[in-house]
Design a protein around this motif. Structure first.
Motif, mmCIF file in Angstrom:
data_model
loop_
_atom_site.group_PDB
_atom_site.id
_atom_site.type_symbol
_atom_site.label_atom_id
_atom_site.label_comp_id
_atom_site.label_asym_id
_atom_site.label_seq_id
_atom_site.Cartn_x
_atom_site.Cartn_y
_atom_site.Cartn_z
ATOM 1 N N UNK A 65 14.232 19.280 33.787
ATOM 2 C CA UNK A 65 14.502 19.340 35.229
ATOM 3 C C UNK A 65 15.750 18.503 35.498
ATOM 4 N N UNK A 66 16.738 19.134 36.109
ATOM 5 C CA UNK A 66 18.011 18.450 36.333
ATOM 6 C C UNK A 66 18.793 19.175 37.423
ATOM 7 N N UNK A 67 19.884 18.546 37.849
ATOM 8 C CA UNK A 67 20.751 19.155 38.842
ATOM 9 C C UNK A 67 21.504 20.316 38.188
ATOM 10 N N UNK A 68 21.311 21.508 38.743
ATOM 11 C CA UNK A 68 21.735 22.760 38.117
ATOM 12 C C UNK A 68 23.189 22.787 37.642
ATOM 13 N N UNK A 69 24.129 22.448 38.461
ATOM 14 C CA UNK A 69 25.539 22.572 38.084
ATOM 15 C C UNK A 69 26.115 21.314 37.442
ATOM 16 N N UNK A 70 25.257 20.335 37.197
ATOM 17 C CA UNK A 70 25.742 19.085 36.628
ATOM 18 C C UNK A 70 25.421 18.951 35.143
ATOM 19 N N UNK A 71 24.266 19.454 34.720
ATOM 20 C CA UNK A 71 23.827 19.307 33.331
ATOM 21 C C UNK A 71 23.364 20.653 32.792
ATOM 22 N N UNK A 72 23.013 20.669 31.518
ATOM 23 C CA UNK A 72 22.469 21.852 30.866
ATOM 24 C C UNK A 72 21.675 21.406 29.640
ATOM 25 N N UNK A 73 21.134 22.366 28.912
ATOM 26 C CA UNK A 73 20.337 22.071 27.718
ATOM 27 C C UNK A 73 20.738 23.046 26.621
ATOM 28 N N UNK A 81 22.537 17.676 16.765
ATOM 29 C CA UNK A 81 21.878 16.583 17.472
ATOM 30 C C UNK A 81 22.525 15.241 17.122
ATOM 31 N N UNK A 82 22.697 14.995 15.827
ATOM 32 C CA UNK A 82 23.256 13.705 15.378
ATOM 33 C C UNK A 82 24.692 13.509 15.855
ATOM 34 N N UNK A 83 25.475 14.600 15.888
ATOM 35 C CA UNK A 83 26.899 14.502 16.211
ATOM 36 C C UNK A 83 27.241 14.970 17.619
ATOM 37 N N UNK A 84 26.240 15.363 18.394
ATOM 38 C CA UNK A 84 26.458 15.859 19.759
ATOM 39 C C UNK A 84 27.453 17.016 19.795
ATOM 40 N N UNK A 113 25.012 19.735 26.836
ATOM 41 C CA UNK A 113 26.248 20.246 26.267
ATOM 42 C C UNK A 113 27.518 19.914 27.015
ATOM 43 N N UNK A 114 27.457 19.090 28.049
ATOM 44 C CA UNK A 114 28.676 18.801 28.810
ATOM 45 C C UNK A 114 29.222 17.404 28.525
ATOM 46 N N UNK A 115 28.905 16.845 27.359
ATOM 47 C CA UNK A 115 29.416 15.527 26.985
ATOM 48 C C UNK A 115 28.430 14.396 27.226
ATOM 49 N N UNK A 116 27.376 14.652 27.971
ATOM 50 C CA UNK A 116 26.399 13.594 28.271
ATOM 51 C C UNK A 116 25.502 13.268 27.076
#
Length: 173
Positions: A65-73, A81-84, A113-116
């Motif tokens: 659950x997250x802000x739609x246009x801010x994050x993703x999965x 996973x280890x290297x993002x 996937x957006x750098x976070x």
């Protein structure tokens, strides 16, 4: 003839009540593990600690659950996973309310996937096979605000169908 039909309807109703009762007693509920509980999928969370406090089984869901246009999965392999990195992505979601079914046992890896991901927005979980019916099931570790029941298994359909037939009548059977 009317008495015979009434008697058959009564037997049908009793059978449906029995099936409904068995369906309710049978463990049919999966768990929806809400990542981050009431804080959701956001930077600055310790998702390793969150995951270590849950037991995941085949048939369970993990939801983000997250802000739609801010994050993703993104679902990735261990290297991703280890290297993002997204090079190994096998799935991605961006609705803000993403439900992912665990359909087989094994280790699953998820990152933002957006750098976070570098800010800790990544989680890995180990999904166990369902316990055998003869073994006593161990209780799942979850808190009331981080997990809720969902019903994806066939027994739930039997219950709903039985209740619908009882409610609307079985004249069509």
């Amino acid at each position: 003839m009317s008495s015979s039909m009434s008697n058959n309807s009564t037997h049908l109703l009793l059978l449906l009540l029995f099936v409904s009762g068995v369906a309710v007693i049978t463990p049919i509920l999966a768990t929806d593990h809400i990542v981050g509980a009431n804080r959701g999928w956001n930077p600055g969370m310790n998702y390793t600690l969150w995951a270590n406090n849950h037991t995941f089984y085949v048939g369970d869901f993990i939801s983000f659950r997250y802000q739609k246009n801010q994050y993703n999965v993104f679902m990735v392999n261990q290297s991703g996973y280890d290297n993002c990195t997204l090079d190994s992505a096998v799935g991605n979601w961006s609705s803000g309310k993403d439900f992912i079914l665990f359909n087989k046992s094994g280790r699953y890896y998820f990152i933002c996937g957006n750098g976070q991901c570098f800010s800790g927005m990544k989680v890995t979980v180990l999904v166990h096979p369902l316990p055998t019916p003869t073994a006593s099931p161990s209780p799942k570790n979850s808190t009331s605000d981080s997990a809720g029941p969902v019903a994806p298994r066939p027994g739930f359909r039997v219950l709903v169908t039985s209740l619908a037939v009882m409610w609307f009548g079985g004249g069509w059977i």
